[in-house]
Design a protein around this motif. Structure first.
Motif, PDB file in Angstrom:
ATOM      1  N   GLU A 119      -8.071   5.777  -4.075  1.00 34.23           N
ATOM      2  CA  GLU A 119      -7.542   4.691  -4.902  1.00 34.23           C
ATOM      3  C   GLU A 119      -6.016   4.615  -4.822  1.00 34.23           C
ATOM      4  N   GLY A 120      -5.505   3.410  -4.547  1.00 30.89           N
ATOM      5  CA  GLY A 120      -4.076   3.153  -4.656  1.00 30.89           C
ATOM      6  C   GLY A 120      -3.220   3.855  -3.624  1.00 30.89           C
ATOM      7  N   ASN A 121      -3.785   4.149  -2.447  1.00 31.91           N
ATOM      8  CA  ASN A 121      -3.039   4.848  -1.406  1.00 31.91           C
ATOM      9  C   ASN A 121      -2.453   3.862  -0.395  1.00 31.91           C
ATOM     10  N   LYS A 122      -1.498   4.351   0.394  1.00 26.29           N
ATOM     11  CA  LYS A 122      -0.926   3.587   1.502  1.00 26.29           C
ATOM     12  C   LYS A 122      -1.259   4.326   2.796  1.00 26.29           C
ATOM     13  N   LEU A 123      -2.023   3.651   3.662  1.00 28.10           N
ATOM     14  CA  LEU A 123      -2.431   4.200   4.949  1.00 28.10           C
ATOM     15  C   LEU A 123      -1.812   3.316   6.022  1.00 28.10           C
ATOM     16  N   THR A 124      -0.683   3.737   6.565  1.00 29.26           N
ATOM     17  CA  THR A 124       0.106   2.850   7.430  1.00 29.26           C
ATOM     18  C   THR A 124       0.572   3.569   8.692  1.00 29.26           C
ATOM     19  N   TYR A 125       0.659   2.785   9.772  1.00 22.59           N
ATOM     20  CA  TYR A 125       1.239   3.250  11.038  1.00 22.59           C
ATOM     21  C   TYR A 125       0.511   4.457  11.616  1.00 22.59           C
ATOM     22  N   ASN A 126      -0.789   4.527  11.435  1.00 21.53           N
ATOM     23  CA  ASN A 126      -1.604   5.548  12.074  1.00 21.53           C
ATOM     24  C   ASN A 126      -2.391   4.918  13.218  1.00 21.53           C
ATOM     25  N   SER A 127      -3.014   5.777  14.023  1.00 20.40           N
ATOM     26  CA  SER A 127      -3.954   5.230  14.994  1.00 20.40           C
ATOM     27  C   SER A 127      -5.147   4.614  14.279  1.00 20.40           C
TER      28      SER A 127
END
Length: 479
Positions: A210-218
């Motif tokens: 909840e409420g996470n930032k998942l950015t610039y990964n493969s």
């Protein structure tokens, strides 16, 4: 005389005790730990401890002025083997780099450990919790080693540890955040960036993300072999590696995916065999899929998903069936609402927010690309536009629709709780904002200050015969 010397020696000691709290500098920490009793608190006021530290007692270590434990690029920085241990306010750096020994910043092998407000720098694995139920990881910042991504370790690894809370942490330049064989995990308000898999779940039931930032990964998050996972109000954006999935779902039962922003990924959501059990239903609703190469990609065998009240906005392909085919036994309209499609060409006659005609995903281009992905090279070419026009004009070459949404929305739904991209750091949406201004400027350049030419009027004019100054004799002579 002996008592005087003893008092003098105690007064000169650098270790201070106030009630049951011991205060030391970082270089004195091993001696303080050796002398501590279970339940003691040790305040560490600045300084640097060079070497590795192992804690086998249930004590609390409180860092003041960011004391440092530096492993000197050898082994694990800090190992915690006692239940109920607390580590707060430390900088831990320079672990070893051997994957075979799983060199880490902090290795936790006991229950109910609290790790809070720590900085981990240049570590292979970050925080590794194994057989540590009830652990809490809060507000830790973890930066991996400058290695090829396959040589890095997992900056958060939770293994066989139920009821773990991972909250407001940040991981940078790691391999994955791995969460395996653990029940009832909660991940809230974290940032996972510049890794391979932002999150890698396997065999974890009843997880809340909840409420996470998942950015610039493969891959933003790959979620496998679990039940009742809730993915709520997350930002999942700019994941464009070789896979480039915002999320991947593999054999996930009764998942709830709602309120998320899927922005500028290669594929927003990839669905494979989810749900796997016949009596399970996957819920995908109230999400935003925008500016992805593909909004959703599903295998033809995917069944029993309810996809409603999502907004699919300006994805190059809204929904794709991997390998071609049609989607069956999935609901694209439920409870009187479908989804918003930016390429919907219908209308809302009665103003109820629902289209009067079906949305049919039947672009010939999507059908061709699903079978031959290399055709994406021609995505914006005139040839592709001509092929699409021909498919619409001539039913003989029109493909079967991938899906039919019988009550498409005419107004997009926008999540309100999920984090937004940081406009100063993330994404490339500013060209979209500048495009209207650029068009106005271009129009002005082309039209303002140009010479105006008045073309002569060459239309036929009526002729008039006038006899001026002729006397009667001239007139007679004229006859």
């Amino acid at each position: 005389m002996i008592i005087f010397l003893a008092v003098l020696m105690l007064g000169a000691s650098p270790v201070a005790r106030a009630e049951d709290i011991v205060r030391v500098s970082a270089d004195q920490l091993p001696e303080a730990v050796a002398a501590a009793q279970p339940g003691d608190t040790i305040e560490v006021i600045g300084g640097v401890l060079n070497g590795n530290l192992v804690i086998d007692k249930s004590i609390s270590l409180i860092g003041i002025n960011s004391p440092v434990i530096d492993a000197g690029f050898h082994g694990t920085v800090l190992t915690l083997n006692a239940p109920g241990t607390t580590v707060n306010g430390f900088t831990l750096r320079n672990s070893g780099d051997k994957l075979i020994t799983e060199d880490a910043g902090i290795n936790v092998g006991a229950p109910n450990v609290l790790l809070e407000d720590n900085q981990l720098d240049d570590v292979l694995f970050g925080i590794y919790v194994h057989s540590g139920p009830g652990a809490t990881l809060r507000r830790n910042t973890i930066t991996g080693k400058d290695l090829d991504i396959a040589r890095r370790g997992d900056l958060i690894r939770i293994w066989d540890s139920d009821d773990v809370l991972v909250e407001e942490n940040k991981t940078i330049n790691g391999r994955d955040a791995v969460l395996w064989y653990s029940e009832r995990l909660t991940l809230r308000g974290n940032e996972f960036t510049h890794g391979r898999y932002g999150l890698h779940f396997m065999y974890c039931d009843d997880a809340l993300i909840e409420g996470n930032k998942l950015t610039y990964n493969s891959v933003g998050a790959y979620l496998m072999y679990g039940r009742r996972m809730h993915l709520i109000d997350n930002l999942i954006a700019f994941n464009r590696g070789p896979s480039g999935y915002g999320i991947g779902l593999k054999d996930m039962d009764d998942s709830v995916i709602t309120g998320n922003r899927f922005l500028d990924n290669r594929v927003g959501a990839y669905v494979d065999g989810s749900p796997r059990e016949l009596d399970s239903t996957g819920i995908i609703e109230d999400n935003l899929f925008a500016y992805n190469d593909t909004g959703m990609e599903l295998l033809p065998s995917v069944r029993h998903n309810r996809v409603r009240n999502n907004s699919f906005i300006e994805n190059e392909q809204q929904v794709v069936v991997a390998g071609g085919g049609q989607l069956v036994a999935n609901e694209w309209t439920a409870d009187g609402r479908g989804n918003y499609w930016s390429d919907y060409a219908g209308y809302d006659a009665d103003g109820d927010g629902l289209g009067e005609i079906d949305y049919r995903a039947e672009r010939l281009l999507d059908s061709l690309i699903s079978r031959r992905p290399e055709l994406r090279l021609f995505l914006y070419s005139p040839v592709i536009n001509a092929v699409d026009f021909a498919a619409r004009a001539f039913p003989l070459v029109r493909p079967q629709p991938i899906l039919v949404d019988t009550l498409p929305l005419t107004t997009p739904y926008m999540p309100t709780v999920a984090p937004r991209p940081d406009s100063d750091k993330e994404g490339n949406f500013w060209p979209l904002l500048l495009l209207p201004a650029g068009l106005i400027v271009l129009y002005a350049i082309l039209h303002v200050g140009q010479r105006r030419y008045q073309m002569p009027d060459i239309s036929p004019q009526p002729t008039h015969t006038m006899i001026v100054g002729l006397d009667q004799g001239d007139a007679s002579h004229g006859r």
